[in-house]
Design an enzyme around this catalytic site. Structure first.
Site, PDB file in Angstrom:
ATOM      1  N   ARG A  35       0.767  -1.117  -0.158  1.00 56.74           N
ATOM      2  CA  ARG A  35      -0.101  -0.101   0.029  1.00 56.74           C
ATOM      3  C   ARG A  35       0.901   1.215  -0.077  1.00 56.74           C
ATOM      4  NH1 ARG A  35      -5.171  -1.992   3.939  1.00 56.74           N
ATOM      5  NH2 ARG A  35      -6.063  -2.870   2.266  1.00 56.74           N
ATOM      6  N   LYS A 198     -19.757 -17.250  -0.154  1.00 60.53           N
ATOM      7  CA  LYS A 198     -21.005 -17.286  -0.019  1.00 60.53           C
ATOM      8  C   LYS A 198     -21.943 -16.352  -1.151  1.00 60.53           C
ATOM      9  CE  LYS A 198     -21.580 -17.599   5.030  1.00 60.53           C
ATOM     10  NZ  LYS A 198     -22.016 -17.045   6.182  1.00 60.53           N
TER      11      LYS A 198
END
Ligand code: AMP
Length: 398
Positions: A35, A198
């Site tokens: 980052r 999911k």
């Protein structure tokens, strides 16, 4: 809107909001500097122009309390190393100490402010806190794609104090440009590979993609909910019973819109959620009662790879199986290899949103893909078609 390249920052106090929310070891050393590296071009541009680069970021979740564990002072040595020049630090992000530190800064120098989340006002998106952050600052740059989905004081609200004086940094600009290249592509076919645990967490993405892509390949834990919805036996596999109807409605919407959804035809099953467990490959709709599906099978890999290799634009979000365990990583690795092949043939490939980025790095595929997004949650919301407050705020500054 202006781009960063159109601005000469010479002599200006420039506040750059970056995402330096990096992982730290027990001894407070940076364990992954990606980052920091990703924000370097923007910081260097300001420095090269002869501006004063004043950097703001959050680190962790200190929940509005000053806490040394989350001090950005810990990362100063790593920022100095990455940037190749000295970086000063001030132990606040607003107030007199900051004002003095900024006043003492010479053109071309860099100042890192303390964690903006030491104030609750940051995450509350407080306007007067944003105004305090803007004191003494001539120009605002937002390069924090990782928090672009949050309407926080330093990521969004602050832009209203910089009418005509706010731009995206290079990282933000390239994240936006690359996602648009996929979602608004003129080149076809566009294929999205959606995996992960999911259905419920990926439904927003799938629904948005139905209007934007030609093919959707579904793998990972969510595939078993689709298999059960279609009448298959999936044993102890991960299933969201409350999403069975939803799965069927996605399939029918896709049909209406002419989008082809490819579901796995076979599955690698295990007796328990363990790499040591015995495995067996079966068709995805006839998994033995005592087994759970933890990866896509060989036929699915072959079929998915053929679709991927014929695609011009590819989006990859989510692994095909439990890739963290070697016995269930083949589907993810082979899908990744197919994307690499397509990319080498000229396709544009983007990996974004969480675990597929981790998988691409783990299996050393990242260097052969076109673009790896740096923003997990932000990229997910972008792919869902949501307006990101950090992007909207800069657009509205014009
Ligand atoms: P997500 O964060 O939703 O992209 O989910 C990623 C996680 O899904 C990874 O940690 C995978 O191990 C997990 N996963 C993938 N396939 C399966 C599966 N068949 N059963 C259970 N978990 C899975």
């Amino acid at each position: 809107m202006k781009s960063i390249d159109e601005i000469n920052f010479s002599g200006l106090n420039v506040l750059i909001r970056v995402d330096f929310n990096v992982p730290l070891s027990n001894t407070k050393e940076v364990t992954d500097n990606s980052r920091i590296v990703a924000a370097l071009p923007t910081i260097k541009k300001v420095v090269k122009d002869g501006g004063k680069a004043i950097i703001a970021s959050h680190l962790g979740r200190p929940k509005g309390v000053r806490n040394n564990e989350y001090s950005l002072q810990h990362i100063v040595p790593e920022v100095i190393k990455c940037l190749g020049q000295n970086v000063q630090f001030v132990s606040d992000c607003i107030g007199n100490d900051v004002e003095n530190a900024v006043n003492q800064l010479n053109n071309g120098e860099v100042l890192l402010l303390e964690n903006v989340r030491f104030y609750n006002e940051e995450t509350d998106g407080d306007k007067s806190f944003a105004e305090k952050l803007s004191q003494n600052i001539d120009f605002y740059i937002n390069d924090a794609f990782g928090t672009a989905h949050r309407e926080h004081a330093s990521t969004a609200v602050i832009a209203r104090f910089f009418k005509g004086k706010a731009v995206f940094g290079y990282l933000m600009a390239s994240e936006i440009q690359n996602v648009k290249r996929v979602l608004d592509s003129n080149e076809k076919p566009v294929t999205a590979i959606v995996g992960g645990a999911k259905v419920s967490s990926k439904i927003g993405i799938i629904e948005n993609l139905l209007d934007r892509v030609n093919n959707i390949l579904i793998g990972g834990g969510m595939a078993y909910t689709f298999a059960k919805a279609q009448g298959g036996e999936v044993g102890k596999s991960l299933v969201e019973d409350d999403c069975l109807e939803l799965a069927l409605s996605i399939l029918s919407k896709a049909k209406d819109k002419g989008v082809i959804i490819y579901l796995p035809t076979d599955s690698v099953n295990a007796l328990s959620f363990s790499n040591e467990s015995e495995t067996e490959e079966t068709s995805i709709g006839s998994i033995p009662m005592e087994m759970m599906g933890l990866d896509i099978g060989q036929n699915s890999i072959t079929e998915f790879s053929a679709v991927i290799e014929n695609s011009k634009v590819i989006l990859w979000n989510g692994p095909m199986g439990v890739f963290e365990m070697s016995n269930f990583s083949t589907g993810t690795v082979e899908v990744g290899n197919a994307i690499v092949k397509a990319t080498k043939r000229g396709a544009f490939s983007l990996v974004g949103g969480g675990d597929s980025v981790a998988a691409a790095k783990q299996f050393d595929l990242a260097k052969d893909l076109s673009y790896i997004s740096t923003g997990g949650g932000a990229m997910l919301e972008f792919l869902e078609g949501k307006v990101l407050p950090g992007i909207k705020a800069i657009e509205e500054a014009y």
